[in-house]
Design an enzyme around this catalytic site. Sequence first.
Site, PDB file in Angstrom:
ATOM      1  N   ASP A 285       0.863  -1.166   0.000  1.00  0.00           N
ATOM      2  CA  ASP A 285       0.000   0.000   0.000  1.00  0.00           C
ATOM      3  C   ASP A 285       0.906   1.224   0.000  1.00  0.00           C
ATOM      4  O   ASP A 285       1.977   1.210   0.619  1.00  0.00           O
ATOM      5  CB  ASP A 285      -0.928   0.011   1.217  1.00  0.00           C
ATOM      6  CG  ASP A 285      -2.111   0.928   0.984  1.00  0.00           C
ATOM      7  OD1 ASP A 285      -2.872   0.693   0.033  1.00  0.00           O
ATOM      8  OD2 ASP A 285      -2.268   1.911   1.739  1.00  0.00           O
TER       9      ASP A 285
ATOM     10  N   LYS B  15      13.406   5.260 -12.138  1.00  0.00           N
ATOM     11  CA  LYS B  15      12.467   5.435 -11.017  1.00  0.00           C
ATOM     12  C   LYS B  15      12.632   4.303  -9.996  1.00  0.00           C
ATOM     13  O   LYS B  15      12.699   4.539  -8.795  1.00  0.00           O
ATOM     14  CB  LYS B  15      11.022   5.498 -11.535  1.00  0.00           C
ATOM     15  CG  LYS B  15      10.003   5.746 -10.428  1.00  0.00           C
ATOM     16  CD  LYS B  15       8.559   5.691 -10.913  1.00  0.00           C
ATOM     17  CE  LYS B  15       7.624   5.538  -9.731  1.00  0.00           C
ATOM     18  NZ  LYS B  15       6.240   5.227 -10.109  1.00  0.00           N
TER      19      LYS B  15
ATOM     20  N   ARG C 244       8.643   2.323  -3.730  1.00  0.00           N
ATOM     21  CA  ARG C 244       8.356   0.899  -3.967  1.00  0.00           C
ATOM     22  C   ARG C 244       9.641   0.121  -4.245  1.00  0.00           C
ATOM     23  O   ARG C 244       9.811  -0.996  -3.777  1.00  0.00           O
ATOM     24  CB  ARG C 244       7.370   0.744  -5.127  1.00  0.00           C
ATOM     25  CG  ARG C 244       6.683  -0.599  -5.131  1.00  0.00           C
ATOM     26  CD  ARG C 244       5.443  -0.640  -6.018  1.00  0.00           C
ATOM     27  NE  ARG C 244       5.423   0.404  -7.001  1.00  0.00           N
ATOM     28  CZ  ARG C 244       4.738   1.544  -6.858  1.00  0.00           C
ATOM     29  NH1 ARG C 244       3.959   1.738  -5.820  1.00  0.00           N
ATOM     30  NH2 ARG C 244       4.798   2.479  -7.781  1.00  0.00           N
TER      31      ARG C 244
HETATM   32  P1  IMP Z   1      -1.496   1.864  -3.979  1.00  0.00           P
HETATM   33  O1  IMP Z   1      -1.787   1.648  -2.570  1.00  0.00           O
HETATM   34  O2  IMP Z   1      -0.125   1.382  -4.363  1.00  0.00           O
HETATM   35  O3  IMP Z   1      -2.551   1.378  -4.916  1.00  0.00           O
HETATM   36  O4  IMP Z   1      -1.375   3.427  -4.210  1.00  0.00           O
HETATM   37  C1  IMP Z   1      -2.416   4.318  -3.885  1.00  0.00           C
HETATM   38  C2  IMP Z   1      -2.359   5.491  -4.821  1.00  0.00           C
HETATM   39  O5  IMP Z   1      -1.120   6.174  -4.641  1.00  0.00           O
HETATM   40  C3  IMP Z   1      -2.402   5.113  -6.304  1.00  0.00           C
HETATM   41  O6  IMP Z   1      -3.706   5.087  -6.782  1.00  0.00           O
HETATM   42  C4  IMP Z   1      -1.621   6.238  -6.948  1.00  0.00           C
HETATM   43  O7  IMP Z   1      -2.457   7.330  -7.184  1.00  0.00           O
HETATM   44  C5  IMP Z   1      -0.611   6.611  -5.883  1.00  0.00           C
HETATM   45  N1  IMP Z   1       0.681   5.974  -6.146  1.00  0.00           N
HETATM   46  C6  IMP Z   1       1.136   4.778  -5.697  1.00  0.00           C
HETATM   47  N2  IMP Z   1       2.372   4.541  -6.131  1.00  0.00           N
HETATM   48  C7  IMP Z   1       2.704   5.606  -6.890  1.00  0.00           C
HETATM   49  C8  IMP Z   1       3.869   5.937  -7.643  1.00  0.00           C
HETATM   50  O8  IMP Z   1       4.864   5.210  -7.712  1.00  0.00           O
HETATM   51  N3  IMP Z   1       3.829   7.116  -8.270  1.00  0.00           N
HETATM   52  C9  IMP Z   1       2.762   7.960  -8.237  1.00  0.00           C
HETATM   53  N4  IMP Z   1       1.656   7.691  -7.572  1.00  0.00           N
HETATM   54  C10 IMP Z   1       1.622   6.520  -6.893  1.00  0.00           C
END
Ligand code: IMP
Length: 193
Positions: A68, A171, A177
């Site tokens: 997350d 990146k 990540r």
């Molecule tokens: P998730 O929990 O990884 O799905 O991330 C939640 C939200 O954070 C995503 O819907 C993106 O909008 C944003 N997000 C996550 N990882 C990235 C990234 O590497 N770059 C930009 N936005 C990110």
Amino acid sequence: MKIVFATNNKHKLKEVREILDDKFYILSLKNINCFEDIPETQDTIEGNALQKARYVYEKYKVNCFADDTGLIVDAIDGEPGVRSARYSGEDCNSENNIKKVLFKINKKTNKNAHFKTVFALILNNKEYLFEGIVNGTIICKKKGTAGFGYDPIFKPNGYNITFAEMTSKQKNKISHRGIGVRKLAKFLKNIQL
Ligand code: IMP
């Protein structure tokens, strides 16, 4: 070794498969026929990562990990944070999420922000957390077309370009990540099963 990454996000699968290399066979949710929406109802990034991993582990009985991520912007009390995906409400998408961040920080002088990712791993019934953070600033206008989410407005410290102007390789090297998954990979490579 086979392990499930609790996601169907192609960007994330690509990033993580590139880092975890051939010692691990990374299955997606689709690969285990999991098509339902996994609940993400916790109020922290750690809580959501664990909730997703526990759901898959308990229902599908497979070793797995889930992540997350949130963008934490200092001048607006850490928003969008755990609500990063759904920040702009009902019709949320990256375009509207970015607009909302830019609108809210428009008059703020402090543009500092960071991305935080937490990976929750469940391996043979034991739980482990791995965190990755990257610090940077929010720029006032989108730049670049690569990546996803908030990438076009996030400039990592030490760089003059946004995440959306970098190749995925560039990146991965410095991203939240990337950092988190390399910790996970190091742990998995050293573990004796
Ligand atoms: P998730 O929990 O990884 O799905 O991330 C939640 C939200 O954070 C995503 O819907 C993106 O909008 C944003 N997000 C996550 N990882 C990235 C990234 O590497 N770059 C930009 N936005 C990110």
